[in-house]
Write a protein that holds these residues in place. Sequence first.
Motif, mmCIF file in Angstrom:
data_model
loop_
_atom_site.group_PDB
_atom_site.id
_atom_site.type_symbol
_atom_site.label_atom_id
_atom_site.label_comp_id
_atom_site.label_asym_id
_atom_site.label_seq_id
_atom_site.Cartn_x
_atom_site.Cartn_y
_atom_site.Cartn_z
ATOM 1 N N THR A 43 13.848 -5.084 -45.603
ATOM 2 C CA THR A 43 14.520 -6.225 -45.008
ATOM 3 C C THR A 43 15.953 -5.829 -44.708
ATOM 4 O O THR A 43 16.422 -4.766 -45.129
ATOM 5 C CB THR A 43 14.472 -7.442 -45.938
ATOM 6 O OG1 THR A 43 14.978 -8.590 -45.241
ATOM 7 C CG2 THR A 43 15.297 -7.203 -47.199
ATOM 8 N N ARG A 44 16.662 -6.656 -43.966
ATOM 9 C CA ARG A 44 18.046 -6.344 -43.637
ATOM 10 C C ARG A 44 18.967 -6.846 -44.747
ATOM 11 O O ARG A 44 18.636 -7.768 -45.492
ATOM 12 C CB ARG A 44 18.427 -7.001 -42.310
ATOM 13 C CG ARG A 44 18.453 -8.504 -42.356
ATOM 14 C CD ARG A 44 18.732 -9.112 -40.984
ATOM 15 N NE ARG A 44 18.839 -10.567 -41.046
ATOM 16 C CZ ARG A 44 17.802 -11.387 -41.047
ATOM 17 N NH1 ARG A 44 16.571 -10.897 -41.002
ATOM 18 N NH2 ARG A 44 17.989 -12.704 -41.096
ATOM 19 N N GLY A 45 20.141 -6.225 -44.836
ATOM 20 C CA GLY A 45 21.101 -6.652 -45.831
ATOM 21 C C GLY A 45 22.096 -5.559 -46.146
ATOM 22 O O GLY A 45 22.070 -4.469 -45.569
ATOM 23 N N GLY B 4 13.187 -0.232 -42.808
ATOM 24 C CA GLY B 4 12.913 1.174 -42.516
ATOM 25 C C GLY B 4 14.016 2.135 -42.897
ATOM 26 O O GLY B 4 13.832 3.354 -42.762
ATOM 27 N N THR B 5 15.152 1.645 -43.386
ATOM 28 C CA THR B 5 16.257 2.536 -43.773
ATOM 29 C C THR B 5 15.925 3.252 -45.085
ATOM 30 O O THR B 5 15.630 2.598 -46.089
ATOM 31 C CB THR B 5 17.555 1.741 -43.947
ATOM 32 O OG1 THR B 5 17.872 1.067 -42.733
ATOM 33 C CG2 THR B 5 18.711 2.665 -44.321
ATOM 34 N N LEU C 147 12.847 -12.699 -49.514
ATOM 35 C CA LEU C 147 13.784 -12.771 -50.636
ATOM 36 C C LEU C 147 13.446 -11.705 -51.677
ATOM 37 O O LEU C 147 14.350 -11.040 -52.208
ATOM 38 C CB LEU C 147 13.742 -14.167 -51.258
ATOM 39 C CG LEU C 147 14.617 -14.383 -52.495
ATOM 40 C CD1 LEU C 147 16.092 -14.124 -52.178
ATOM 41 C CD2 LEU C 147 14.413 -15.795 -53.049
ATOM 42 N N ASN C 148 12.169 -11.529 -51.973
ATOM 43 C CA ASN C 148 11.779 -10.515 -52.957
ATOM 44 C C ASN C 148 12.130 -9.106 -52.481
ATOM 45 O O ASN C 148 12.413 -8.227 -53.307
ATOM 46 C CB ASN C 148 10.274 -10.611 -53.229
ATOM 47 C CG ASN C 148 9.895 -11.871 -53.991
ATOM 48 O OD1 ASN C 148 10.714 -12.419 -54.722
ATOM 49 N ND2 ASN C 148 8.663 -12.326 -53.815
ATOM 50 N N ARG C 149 12.122 -8.893 -51.193
ATOM 51 C CA ARG C 149 12.408 -7.558 -50.667
ATOM 52 C C ARG C 149 13.884 -7.188 -50.740
ATOM 53 O O ARG C 149 14.243 -6.039 -50.458
ATOM 54 C CB ARG C 149 11.920 -7.453 -49.219
ATOM 55 C CG ARG C 149 10.407 -7.336 -49.120
ATOM 56 C CD ARG C 149 9.933 -7.317 -47.679
ATOM 57 N NE ARG C 149 8.497 -7.022 -47.606
ATOM 58 C CZ ARG C 149 7.781 -7.036 -46.493
ATOM 59 N NH1 ARG C 149 8.372 -7.351 -45.327
ATOM 60 N NH2 ARG C 149 6.505 -6.757 -46.508
#
Length: 280
Positions: free
Chosen positions: A88-90, A200-201, A173-175
């Motif tokens: 996920t992004r963040g 994918g990072t 959220l879990n990711r």
Amino acid sequence: MIMIRSRSLFVRSATALFALSVSVFVAGCGGEANGHGTNGHDNNGKDEKEEPAIAVRSGEVVREPISSLYSTSATLRADRQATVIARTRGVVRRLAVEEGDRVGAEQPLAHLEDEEQKIAAARARTAEETARRDHERLSGLYERGLVSVDEYEASRRDAEDAAHALDLAELELNRTVIRAPIAGVVVTRHLDVGATVSDGTPVYDLADLQPLYADINIPERHVTRLGPGQEVRLTADATDSQASAVIERIAPAVDPATGTVKVTVAVEGGSGLRPGAFVR
């Protein structure tokens, strides 16, 4: 130095050799018998020479092990390894492990900022609760015949869609907690705290180092003397340290391009060797 030991039997025997020298003296009338005189000469006047005896020693047949060694080189590898990626992004808020740390499966490795995902999950939860209550209300009216089938089916679909949306929001959220997919050792850390990631990072490289493996290509003529469980001696090229290994499996086919067979050896635990090391 990779040395593969093949066991066979060496039979040592001593054969007793015997030499027999016989002198025949015949006494008869006139001092002669069969044409030989009593003076040690034959009829031609030549001396008969006695052959010397040969000293021999006998021994017991014994069994002793011998070693047949084949030397080659290879690079060690981990049997299971994985690149852990963000799903996920963040922004990376905290790193839970460092290079060299041993981790278990599903253990948290890093934490991302999750405020946006928490808000999305809360909104999805509210929408799911509203759609579920509406469907329960319409279900009661439908049983009494007060609403049409179309209205009932629409409320049911809305409730199912809201439940799926909630599942997706909770998954996002879990990711935000990045977890280890396998048990192993952290080999590489790709990011620092504060780095921005997206789906994918790469974040970490993990590898299971127990045991390590080496794939070596053995000429076909030598493979017939090999089998699983045989001992292999490894010498690290960089440190000159030695470790023990065993043959774990032998490929069933011959590479037609090289005429060799792939033999996989497993390095026993506690060897101190690392994946990627060059060994002989």
